[in-house]
Design a protein around this motif. Sequence first.
Motif, short mmCIF file in Angstrom:
data_model
loop_
_atom_site.label_atom_id
_atom_site.label_comp_id
_atom_site.label_asym_id
_atom_site.label_seq_id
_atom_site.Cartn_x
_atom_site.Cartn_y
_atom_site.Cartn_z
N ASP A 224 13.01 -53.55 40.10
CA ASP A 224 13.36 -55.21 39.86
C ASP A 224 12.02 -55.86 39.28
OD1 ASP A 224 11.91 -55.51 42.16
OD2 ASP A 224 13.16 -56.62 43.09
N HIS A 225 10.91 -55.11 39.01
CA HIS A 225 9.58 -55.36 38.44
C HIS A 225 8.99 -56.49 39.31
CE1 HIS A 225 11.60 -54.69 34.37
NE2 HIS A 225 11.28 -53.34 35.17
N GLY A 226 9.34 -56.57 40.75
CA GLY A 226 8.70 -57.41 42.04
C GLY A 226 7.91 -56.75 42.90
N VAL B 48 6.44 -60.46 47.76
CA VAL B 48 6.32 -61.43 46.97
C VAL B 48 7.64 -62.17 46.67
CG1 VAL B 48 5.49 -62.12 44.58
CG2 VAL B 48 4.27 -60.47 45.66
N ARG B 49 7.43 -63.42 47.13
CA ARG B 49 8.71 -64.25 46.94
C ARG B 49 8.79 -64.87 45.50
NH1 ARG B 49 7.27 -68.22 51.78
NH2 ARG B 49 5.54 -68.51 50.61
N PRO B 50 9.97 -65.35 45.02
CA PRO B 50 10.06 -65.96 43.55
C PRO B 50 9.07 -66.86 43.30
CG PRO B 50 12.27 -65.37 44.40
CD PRO B 50 11.23 -65.14 45.60
N GLN B 51 8.99 -67.65 44.33
CA GLN B 51 8.14 -69.04 44.10
C GLN B 51 6.67 -68.32 44.13
OE1 GLN B 51 10.29 -68.57 46.83
NE2 GLN B 51 9.64 -69.51 48.62
N ASP B 52 6.21 -67.46 44.89
CA ASP B 52 4.96 -67.09 44.78
C ASP B 52 4.59 -66.27 43.50
OD1 ASP B 52 4.53 -67.34 47.47
OD2 ASP B 52 5.83 -65.36 47.78
N TYR B 53 5.56 -65.68 43.01
CA TYR B 53 5.37 -64.81 41.47
C TYR B 53 5.43 -66.18 40.53
CZ TYR B 53 6.92 -62.95 36.85
OH TYR B 53 6.96 -62.61 35.63
N GLU B 54 6.30 -67.08 40.45
CA GLU B 54 5.97 -68.49 39.57
C GLU B 54 4.74 -68.92 39.80
OE1 GLU B 54 8.11 -68.71 37.13
OE2 GLU B 54 9.55 -67.42 37.62
N ASN C 63 14.38 -50.93 33.96
CA ASN C 63 14.46 -51.04 35.32
C ASN C 63 14.36 -49.85 36.16
OD1 ASN C 63 16.80 -53.23 34.23
ND2 ASN C 63 15.05 -54.22 35.58
#
Length: 440
Positions: free
Chosen positions: A238-240, A244-250, A331
Amino acid sequence: MKALVVGGGGRENAIAAALNRSGTEVYSVMKNNNPGIAKMSVEYEIIPETDIDKVAQFALKHSIDLAVIGPESPLEAGLVDVLEDEGIGCVGPTKAAARLETSKSFARTIMRRHKIPGNLDFAAFDEFSRAKAYIKETNKELVIKPIGLTGGKGVKVMGEHLKTKKEALGYIEEIFKNNIGGAGVILEEKAVGEEFTLQAFCDGRNVVPTPLVQDHKRAYDGDIGPNTGGMGSYTLEDHGMPFVRPQDYEAALDIMKKTVAAMKDEGCPYKGILYGQFMLTRDGPRVIEFNARFGDPEAMNVLSILSSSFTDICSGIASGRLNADRVSFYNKATVCKYVVPEGYGTEPKAGKEITIDEKSIENEGAMVYYAMVDKKGDKVYTTTSRSAGVVGIADTLEEAEKVCEKALTHVKGSALFVRHDIGKAELVQKRIDHMKQVRG
């Protein structure tokens, strides 16, 4: 299109392969005879990558349209400035913009001046006596770094590599005495958490991210042993990253976008690959360092699953017209494990023959990239650096790790070493559990 690849390591082999898949004529210059790069090249020359006059002469001789600079040292030497003056588009920053990597104090100061989040407290010194006084007065555990380039091996952490203040002072004295990095020392706040890497394509304005990667610097299984240039890395389908949470990535991506905007404001626009090394702390991502090029091994992970034309991306970077809609990745999960000479990280055994069955590795569903080896005649030999990166690719991380391990059996040599726990479920879970603990 004729593209020049500068550099002779695993990262550059991955770059050459991605350009080759895009239908580009590859030319190359490198200080060692990397057989993987040489095989893909229409023409190549063995010269030091920092000999910018000779590199430029080679580029002009072969009417090169585009140059992709792999390592940091030719960037620091000003290769991009010279090539661009000759009308050759470049994937890589100018000497002034490359200071994001080549001067750690420059990068920290830019972040401070432009109030970019994710910075760490720091103090930079060009005299040993002042650094010594600072260490003696503080009660904090610090990260000690030479300000300039050290090939990814100059960082030492109080409480980990350096157990006492006396050891810390001894290392700082060594940096000044031996002129390590060539520009003094920077003492940084120690950030606690889990590291991850976000690499992005940049055209001076636009920042287009690639999949997250986690590298493994310690030489041996279980995160022990000396620091190295990197023993291997993995990406998820999923490339994450699992911690790492979505908010951390952003937040991490926002830091990189703000940094590129700051460089434009400073009058030295950043074009090329921007590598953000982040520590995910309880307060979000903090910048450990920026690199002015792809990571090695991280380039092998992301370029192996690039589904769009790398040549188009590189042209967009060089021309200042990078199009995010034309950047895509499969993916798939990847696991890269480096084959290195025994003793790598301390006293590597160089000059040993290594054989790689490329066809069998391909049949396993993996890719192999030659690194800092040297081909002499019809044989390939190890040097003091890493030898070959093997990348397993599959639908899940577990499957990719198994593919990588099977492929590794087709690399032979009398004095080789691999860190085998990279990408395994137990080690990934250890990272997840540690991040939960950090967050409290």
